[in-house]
Structures are given as C-alpha cells and as structure tokens.
Design an enzyme around this catalytic site. Structure first.
Site, PDB file in Angstrom:
ATOM      1  N   CYS A  23     -63.735  -7.709   0.775  1.00 35.49           N
ATOM      2  CA  CYS A  23     -63.404  -8.469   1.893  1.00 35.49           C
ATOM      3  C   CYS A  23     -64.667  -8.846   2.661  1.00 35.49           C
ATOM      4  CB  CYS A  23     -62.560  -8.213   2.780  1.00 35.49           C
ATOM      5  SG  CYS A  23     -60.941  -7.466   2.115  1.00 35.49           S
ATOM      6  N   GLY A  49     -65.488 -12.351  -1.154  1.00 36.01           N
ATOM      7  CA  GLY A  49     -63.984 -12.569  -1.279  1.00 36.01           C
ATOM      8  C   GLY A  49     -63.574 -14.050  -1.468  1.00 36.01           C
ATOM      9  N   ASN A 123     -62.324  -5.050   6.483  1.00 34.71           N
ATOM     10  CA  ASN A 123     -63.224  -4.937   5.186  1.00 34.71           C
ATOM     11  C   ASN A 123     -63.090  -3.435   4.931  1.00 34.71           C
ATOM     12  OD1 ASN A 123     -66.660  -4.763   4.330  1.00 34.71           O
ATOM     13  ND2 ASN A 123     -64.720  -5.075   2.861  1.00 34.71           N
ATOM     14  N   GLY A 124     -62.740  -3.033   3.672  1.00 33.51           N
ATOM     15  CA  GLY A 124     -62.772  -1.544   3.122  1.00 33.51           C
ATOM     16  C   GLY A 124     -61.305  -1.267   2.819  1.00 33.51           C
ATOM     17  N   TYR A 264     -75.367  -4.476  -5.862  1.00 32.51           N
ATOM     18  CA  TYR A 264     -74.598  -5.776  -6.461  1.00 32.51           C
ATOM     19  C   TYR A 264     -74.038  -6.614  -5.330  1.00 32.51           C
ATOM     20  CZ  TYR A 264     -70.866  -8.655  -8.343  1.00 32.51           C
ATOM     21  OH  TYR A 264     -70.059  -9.642  -8.723  1.00 32.51           O
TER      22      TYR A 264
END
Ligand code: AMP
Length: 486
Positions: A23, A49, A123-124, A264
């Site tokens: 996210c 996302g 996020n996470g 990445y």
C-alpha cells in the site's frame, strides 16, 4: 451448506488478506485543495498499489469518501474530486492478490465513533490482527472487512481513553507488526509509524499545510518541501496548523526498516531515510559485479525492476549496458488471445527482444529478485531465441527464502523458488548458463551505509516480530463480493 473445499479456499483467501498487502498512504492538513493534492500524491504512489484506491476529505465536521477498484487516474475525475470538499484529506492505494481485492476492503477505512468520524489509511501488515479480531468477535464485535485497519478502529472504538488521539494510541499499543498510518479525525491529521519502523512515512510542507506521504516522490510531484521522516514509534499530530510529536510506544531494540523497499518496492527517485533509492540500487549492482563477475559482452536489465542494479553492474564490470529487451507498459491483467496459437505469445505481450543487439552476444541479465522464477524462465528463453550465445543471470539481492509478513506481497514459502530449490536447480529451471545472487553478507555490507537497522527476513529468515496470526484460524467470511458487470 458449504463444501469443505470451498471453506478451505475461503480460508486461504482470508490468510492472503492478512499477509499480502502492499500500500501507499498520503495525507494533507490545512490546504484549500486538499482532495486534489491527495489525488496527485496518490498518483505518485501508484506503484505501491494498483488494485483499489480511495480519498477521504473533511471540512472539520463531516468526512466525504470515495473508494473504488482501479487506478487513481481512472477512479478520480474532476467531478468526483469536486465532491470531496474541505481543507483536510487522506488517501490510499492498495494492491492485494486476487480474491482479496474486493471493494469493501478498499481504504481509507472509515468509521463513525461517539467522538466523531475517523478515517485510517494503513501501509503494512499487523501480525496479531487475526488474534485480536477473534478475541473481539468472541465478545460480539462484527467486522465488515478483512483489513487490519478495522481491528485498529474496533480497538479505538472500545478504548476508555478520552480523545480520539488517545484512543488511537491506546489501540496501537495493542497491535504488533508493521504500520505506517495516516489518520484523519474531525480536527486533526495523525501520522505514525510502528516502533520497528518497517514501512516509510515522510513529512512535508506545502503552502503552509502539512503533508504526510509514504514516499518522497509524492512530495516532489505536488511541489512540497521535504521536512523529515517520521521516527519509528513516533506519533505526529497536526491540529490547527501546529505539529505536535508524541512518543507513546515502547521503543523496539532496533529499527527494522524494510530492506526490500530499497531493493525493489520504492520508486528510485524517492529518498528513504534520506538515502536515494536509485543510488542504493546502483551500489547493490556494483557489489553484485564484484561478487559474481563474468566474461560477457552486454549487461541487460530486466525492465524496469533491474534497470538501476544493471547500471551499477555494468559500470563496475566495465561491460556495455544495453536495453536489449523492450517492455510494453500498457499491459493489463487480461487480454484477448489469438485463436491460433503463436509461439511464446504470452511472454511477448510484455517483453520483446530487440532484434540484432543480441546475436552472438554473451549476456548478463540483471534483475533485483527472483520470486517464483517465472519471469526469468521466460526472459532467458527470449534472449536465447533473440540470438544470445550465453545468458548469465545476476540478482541484486540474496535468494528470497521467506514470505514477508510486514507488508510486501510475497507468495507462500512453498511457492518461493529459492525456498524449495538449490541454486543449481534454479539454474536448470530458468535455463541460464550461470546464476549469481548477491550474498546476504554483501547486502548487509552495502546496507551498513544506510546507518539504520533493517529487516531482511525474506532473505535471512530472521523475523524481528513473531507472527501470531499463523497459529490461529481466522473466522471465515461467508460473503463473496460479486463483481459489477461492464
Ligand atoms: P517471479 O517471476 O515470480 O520470479 O517474480 C520476479 C519478478 O517480480 C522480478 O522482476 C521482481 O522485480 C518482481 N517482484 C519482486 N517482488 C515483487 C512484489 N512483491 N510484487 C511484484 N513484483 C515483485
């Protein structure tokens, strides 16, 4: 009555929901064009996302929400943004694997509490969301989504603390794992990172307003100045233009910033912890060239994931860099296949070799990581049929041997090629002449320059926070979202 195989499939879907969530989050407080700015911020974070997105704006009394499946540019037009008034807004982009990607799981998550409306963009991944959820469900709570943020909101709603801010902190002190959050209450924007600091979150300023974003590339797009990164475990509260910092959580023994964000996930033009991602990836490529040199004519990147590491490799090795493969950037999930089969059709939709560049050449093919091994298997074949005489695969990170439980989308351990095969076997499967991964020591040595602790569990199998959810069986959702027909 549900068949047991269906039940198992639903269970798997739920597990996927918990473990695979990539996210991006964004928030702005005190700007005349809050929704518009958030839209632009999400645009820059789209790589984090692509399945669903949402914006919640606030005029200080009510929250206005729009969430939908799809890309930011497709979901939000001028008319929709006009319906999101107010000087405050938060937004979210989400990716999750098929099955889990339902509209009801789209964020920001919204709830009305007795202290007013709350919206959360997360996020996470939490590692005990399932445990808490079962405990709350056992006491009568009803959950309407599969997202971790709902657990936070349910805890917040039950907290005995007074203000929404105190209740949020109370709720967060019960959860474990990874969270970088932006939260909007009627009068404040709250931004916070978990005590390990797994995921990024930066603060910026724009025309006097405060902005929070997963990555600095979002600040660049809206023309905001970078203020600073949030510290692990820090809670920042912006109210009436003033910023307050709280440190209510027990600090983790060491920061555990996700190393894969550098390798990445983050955009190369972003700075994570004030380190430029592009420069770091190039360093990884250089380290890879030193560890795994090869006598070759060309260094070719896997577009776009291997671009920067390949540049570093080429520079260090003194071998020319060539983009001997072109990637089509407009590929969607589904496309109409030809009635008569064309050789390697599926591969060529996304990548195609540049004719002539490869003929008779010894090629070093560089990518950032191997997950299942499917991409490289196809690309090695393509390079060979394009005329390459030798193909040597080089990977700018160590073998991925463990799934991420803190917010990167990785398949189960059994599906990770390096978890179930030796390097020799992988070499044979992908059909390359030689294969070289950057070693874990090489990665850690390069990361020393980052001057902060990091999580490399996907490569080392050393998980800094124990996964509690795996040991429990989550309650099955017996609702299946039916997609709208177009
Ligand atoms: P695979 O074909 O399954 O081996 O996947 C490897 C490719 O996926 C590489 O080109 C990586 O850059 C890319 N990749 C690695 N991790 C992820 C991720 N979490 N989400 C999407 N792509 C990824």
């Amino acid at each position: 009555m549900m068949r047991s195989d269906e039940a198992v499939e639903l269970l798997r879907e739920r597990e996927r929901d918990h473990f695979r969530d990539e996210c991006g989050v964004f928030g702005v407080h005190g700007h005349g064009e809050a929704a518009n700015i958030t839209y632009l911020g999400l645009y820059a974070l789209q790589h984090r996302g692509q399945e669903s997105c949402g914006i919640v704006s606030s005029n200080g009394r009510e929250h206005y929400v729009h969430r939908a499946m799809g890309l930011v540019a497709d979901v939000f037009g001028e008319k929709t943004l006009d319906k999101l008034p107010g000087r405050h807004a938060i937004g979210h982009v989400r990716y999750s694997t098929a099955g889990a990607s339902q509209l009801r799981n789209a964020q920001p998550f919204c709830a009305t509490t007795d202290a007013g409306p709350v919206a959360i963009a997360h996020n996470g991944n939490l590692v005990n969301a399932g445990v808490i959820r079962r405990e709350l469900e056992g006491r009568g709570a009803i959950f309407s989504t599969a997202v971790d943020s709902e657990v936070i909101v349910q805890l917040l709603a039950r907290s005995r603390e007074h203000s929404l801010e105190e209740r949020l902190i109370d709720a967060l002190s019960r959860v474990k794992g990874a969270f970088s959050l932006v939260v909007m209450t009627p009068d404040a924007l709250i931004a916070t990172r978990d005590p390990h600091g797994f995921r990024p979150l930066s603060l910026g300023r724009l025309d006097g307003a405060w902005v929070a974003a997963s990555e600095t590339c979002a600040l660049d797009l809206i023309g905001a100045s970078f203020e600073r990164d949030l510290d692990p475990g820090e809670v920042v509260v912006v109210r009436r233009g003033r910023l307050r910092t709280l440190r209510p959580f027990t600090p983790a023994p060491r920061e555990r910033f996700c190393i894969f964000e550098y390798i990445y996930f983050a955009r190369p033009d972003s700075n994570l912890n004030r380190t430029n991602v592009y420069s770091f990836r190039k360093e990884l490529g250089r380290a890879l060239a030193r560890e795994h040199p090869v006598d070759a004519d060309l260094v070719v990147p896997v577009l776009d994931s291997g671009n920067t590491a390949a540049l570093g490799y080429a520079e260090e090795a003194g071998i020319p860099y060539e983009q001997a493969m072109i990637r089509n950037h407009y590929v969607r999930r589904t496309f109409i296949e030809p009635a008569q089969s064309i050789r390697h059709f599926g591969v060529k939709v996304k990548h195609n070799a540049v004719q002539g560049v490869l003929v008779g050449k010894r090629v070093v093919l560089v990518d950032d990581s191997i997950v299942r091994g499917t991409t490289l298997t196809k690309l090695v074949t393509m390079l060979r049929s394009g005329g390459a005489q030798e193909v040597h695969v080089r990977i700018s990170s160590p073998p991925t041997i463990g799934p991420c439980h803190y917010g990167i989308d990785t398949p189960t351990r059994e599906e990770l090629i390096a978890a179930v095969h030796t390097e020799q076997e992988i070499r044979n499967i992908i059909g390359t002449d030689t294969l070289g991964y950057l070693s874990l020591e090489g990665l850690r040595r390069t990361a020393e320059g980052l001057k902060h602790g990091f999580c490399d569990a996907c490569f080392s199998d050393e998980y800094p926070v124990a996964i509690e959810d795996e040991k429990t069986t989550p309650q099955l959702s017996l609702f299946r979202e039916v997609e709208e027909e177009h």
